[in-house]
Scaffold this motif. Structure first.
Motif, PDB file in Angstrom:
ATOM      1  N   PHE A 113       0.937  -1.255   0.440  1.00  9.33           N
ATOM      2  CA  PHE A 113      -0.262  -0.265  -0.092  1.00  9.33           C
ATOM      3  C   PHE A 113       0.970   1.304  -0.370  1.00  9.33           C
ATOM      4  O   PHE A 113       0.592   2.708  -0.483  1.00  9.33           O
ATOM      5  N   ALA A 114       1.897   1.233   0.659  1.00  6.13           N
ATOM      6  CA  ALA A 114       2.621   2.441   1.039  1.00  6.13           C
ATOM      7  C   ALA A 114       3.485   3.065  -0.472  1.00  6.13           C
ATOM      8  O   ALA A 114       3.343   4.001  -1.211  1.00  6.13           O
ATOM      9  N   ASN A 115       3.702   1.673  -1.958  1.00  5.25           N
ATOM     10  CA  ASN A 115       4.390   1.902  -2.528  1.00  5.25           C
ATOM     11  C   ASN A 115       3.255   2.293  -3.731  1.00  5.25           C
ATOM     12  O   ASN A 115       3.321   3.758  -4.603  1.00  5.25           O
ATOM     13  N   ASP A 116       1.815   1.729  -3.396  1.00  3.29           N
ATOM     14  CA  ASP A 116       0.682   2.543  -4.351  1.00  3.29           C
ATOM     15  C   ASP A 116       1.007   4.243  -3.987  1.00  3.29           C
ATOM     16  O   ASP A 116       0.489   5.068  -4.959  1.00  3.29           O
ATOM     17  N   ILE A 173       0.878   8.923   3.301  1.00  7.75           N
ATOM     18  CA  ILE A 173       0.981   8.078   3.255  1.00  7.75           C
ATOM     19  C   ILE A 173       0.943   7.032   4.149  1.00  7.75           C
ATOM     20  O   ILE A 173       0.060   5.848   3.803  1.00  7.75           O
ATOM     21  N   PRO A 174       0.955   7.243   5.477  1.00  7.28           N
ATOM     22  CA  PRO A 174       0.181   5.501   6.756  1.00  7.28           C
ATOM     23  C   PRO A 174      -1.156   6.358   6.161  1.00  7.28           C
ATOM     24  O   PRO A 174      -1.919   5.280   6.580  1.00  7.28           O
ATOM     25  N   HIS A 175      -1.798   7.577   6.285  1.00  7.54           N
ATOM     26  CA  HIS A 175      -3.426   7.962   5.734  1.00  7.54           C
ATOM     27  C   HIS A 175      -3.714   6.569   4.646  1.00  7.54           C
ATOM     28  O   HIS A 175      -4.964   6.089   5.009  1.00  7.54           O
ATOM     29  N   TYR A 176      -2.894   6.589   3.348  1.00  6.40           N
ATOM     30  CA  TYR A 176      -3.459   6.054   2.394  1.00  6.40           C
ATOM     31  C   TYR A 176      -4.093   4.237   3.418  1.00  6.40           C
ATOM     32  O   TYR A 176      -4.153   3.245   2.751  1.00  6.40           O
ATOM     33  N   VAL A 177      -2.261   3.739   3.543  1.00  3.11           N
ATOM     34  CA  VAL A 177      -1.902   2.233   4.201  1.00  3.11           C
ATOM     35  C   VAL A 177      -3.825   2.212   4.333  1.00  3.11           C
ATOM     36  O   VAL A 177      -3.468   1.117   4.849  1.00  3.11           O
ATOM     37  N   ALA A 178      -3.753   2.961   6.069  1.00  2.00           N
ATOM     38  CA  ALA A 178      -4.587   2.662   6.918  1.00  2.00           C
ATOM     39  C   ALA A 178      -5.816   2.656   6.095  1.00  2.00           C
ATOM     40  O   ALA A 178      -7.077   1.704   6.340  1.00  2.00           O
ATOM     41  N   ALA A 179      -6.532   2.846   4.574  1.00  3.42           N
ATOM     42  CA  ALA A 179      -7.538   3.149   4.028  1.00  3.42           C
ATOM     43  C   ALA A 179      -7.525   2.178   3.676  1.00  3.42           C
ATOM     44  O   ALA A 179      -8.959   1.032   3.591  1.00  3.42           O
ATOM     45  N   HIS A 180      -6.820   1.579   2.950  1.00  2.80           N
ATOM     46  CA  HIS A 180      -6.607   0.054   1.944  1.00  2.80           C
ATOM     47  C   HIS A 180      -6.481  -0.274   3.336  1.00  2.80           C
ATOM     48  O   HIS A 180      -7.059  -1.726   2.683  1.00  2.80           O
ATOM     49  N   HIS A 181      -6.470  -0.563   3.837  1.00  2.00           N
ATOM     50  CA  HIS A 181      -6.159  -1.964   4.861  1.00  2.00           C
ATOM     51  C   HIS A 181      -7.427  -1.421   5.295  1.00  2.00           C
ATOM     52  O   HIS A 181      -7.741  -2.939   5.194  1.00  2.00           O
ATOM     53  N   PHE A 182      -8.230  -0.699   5.535  1.00  5.89           N
ATOM     54  CA  PHE A 182      -9.883  -1.317   5.708  1.00  5.89           C
ATOM     55  C   PHE A 182     -10.443  -2.018   5.562  1.00  5.89           C
ATOM     56  O   PHE A 182     -11.365  -2.630   5.262  1.00  5.89           O
ATOM     57  N   PHE A 183     -10.059  -1.178   4.030  1.00  7.81           N
ATOM     58  CA  PHE A 183     -11.306  -1.965   3.023  1.00  7.81           C
ATOM     59  C   PHE A 183     -11.083  -2.664   2.017  1.00  7.81           C
ATOM     60  O   PHE A 183     -12.139  -3.832   2.097  1.00  7.81           O
ATOM     61  N   GLY A 184      -9.536  -3.582   1.993  1.00  5.49           N
ATOM     62  CA  GLY A 184      -9.147  -4.767   2.433  1.00  5.49           C
ATOM     63  C   GLY A 184      -9.720  -5.832   4.023  1.00  5.49           C
ATOM     64  O   GLY A 184     -10.168  -6.981   3.347  1.00  5.49           O
ATOM     65  N   GLN A 185      -9.911  -4.883   5.249  1.00  4.28           N
ATOM     66  CA  GLN A 185     -10.758  -6.057   6.130  1.00  4.28           C
ATOM     67  C   GLN A 185     -12.199  -5.993   6.156  1.00  4.28           C
ATOM     68  O   GLN A 185     -12.169  -7.600   5.825  1.00  4.28           O
ATOM     69  N   ASN A 186     -12.819  -5.174   5.074  1.00  7.86           N
ATOM     70  CA  ASN A 186     -14.147  -5.041   5.346  1.00  7.86           C
ATOM     71  C   ASN A 186     -14.712  -5.691   4.593  1.00  7.86           C
ATOM     72  O   ASN A 186     -16.105  -6.136   3.911  1.00  7.86           O
ATOM     73  N   GLY A 187     -13.758  -4.863   3.180  1.00  8.81           N
ATOM     74  CA  GLY A 187     -14.476  -5.220   2.000  1.00  8.81           C
ATOM     75  C   GLY A 187     -15.530  -4.130   1.508  1.00  8.81           C
ATOM     76  O   GLY A 187     -15.840  -4.457   0.369  1.00  8.81           O
ATOM     77  N   LYS A 188     -15.715  -4.002   2.131  1.00 12.52           N
ATOM     78  CA  LYS A 188     -16.843  -2.422   2.148  1.00 12.52           C
ATOM     79  C   LYS A 188     -16.246  -1.892   1.922  1.00 12.52           C
ATOM     80  O   LYS A 188     -15.513  -1.724   2.924  1.00 12.52           O
ATOM     81  N   THR A 189     -17.231  -0.193   1.779  1.00 15.54           N
ATOM     82  CA  THR A 189     -16.808   0.859   2.056  1.00 15.54           C
ATOM     83  C   THR A 189     -17.598   1.323   3.537  1.00 15.54           C
ATOM     84  O   THR A 189     -19.018   0.794   3.580  1.00 15.54           O
TER      85      THR A 189
END
Length: 192
Positions: A33-36, A137-153
């Motif tokens: 996610f950080a690289n993205d 960058i950490p905010h982007y990482v956290a957002a995408h981790h949340f999304f990956g965990q829940n699979g929904k917004t």
């Protein structure tokens, strides 16, 4: 801010704890996610770098010989600062031919180009972005981790994604004061 600090900050945002076991557990996912995020920020501002390239006897160089992946060549100049016209003789070949209609052929030119930043791999790696852009960058990482965990917004995903977008939009306003500021030119000029 290095990759370890980015991961720790993202873990703090997620309230997962910042001890080394947490960093080790999430390193692979958060690094991706950080690289993205680094690529997104770099492309947003069309970040460029300048390198000296040696030309062959036909006044050509290969894009693959540049230190980073080239998205687009912005400008080619002689070491004296004169713009040099150029072309790619065969589309997609990766060869670039320079022309010297004014004479003064040279075997070295300065190539300014938009590039793909080096990937973060080790915990000590620092993103190839100006320091003021690292906090996003950490905010982007956290957002995408949340999304990956829940699979929904969810509300958490939206909050972190909005924080990242707001900070990204504010970069140009806080740190630059003119239209040319929407491009990070010559990021590594000090290396030449």
């Amino acid at each position: 801010m290095n990759l370890s600090e980015i991961i720790s900050d993202a873990l703090a945002i997620l309230d997962y704890g910042t001890e080394s076991t947490s960093v080790d557990r999430y390193k692979r996912e958060f690094t991706r996610f950080a690289n993205d995020a680094v690529l997104l920020i770099s492309r947003r501002f069309k970040q460029s770098r300048t390198e000296r390239m040696s030309l062959d006897e036909e006044f050509c160089f290969r894009l693959i010989d540049l230190d980073r992946v080239c998205f687009k060549i912005d400008r080619i100049r002689t070491l004296g600062g004169i713009d040099v016209p150029w072309e790619q003789p065969d589309r997609g070949s990766g060869d670039v031919r320079c022309f010297f209609p004014f004479g003064g052929e040279t075997n070295t030119v300065k190539v300014s180009y938009q590039f793909r930043p080096a990937k973060l791999v080790n915990l000590e790696d620092v993103p190839e972005l100006p320091e003021f852009a690292h906090d996003l960058i950490p905010h982007y990482v956290a957002a995408h981790h949340f999304f990956g965990q829940n699979g929904k917004t969810s509300k958490s995903v939206n909050t972190e994604e909005q924080t990242f977008e707001r900070m990204l939009n504010d970069l140009a306003l806080e740190h630059y004061g003119e239209p040319r500021a929407y491009k990070l030119n010559g990021y590594n000029e000090r290396l030449l």
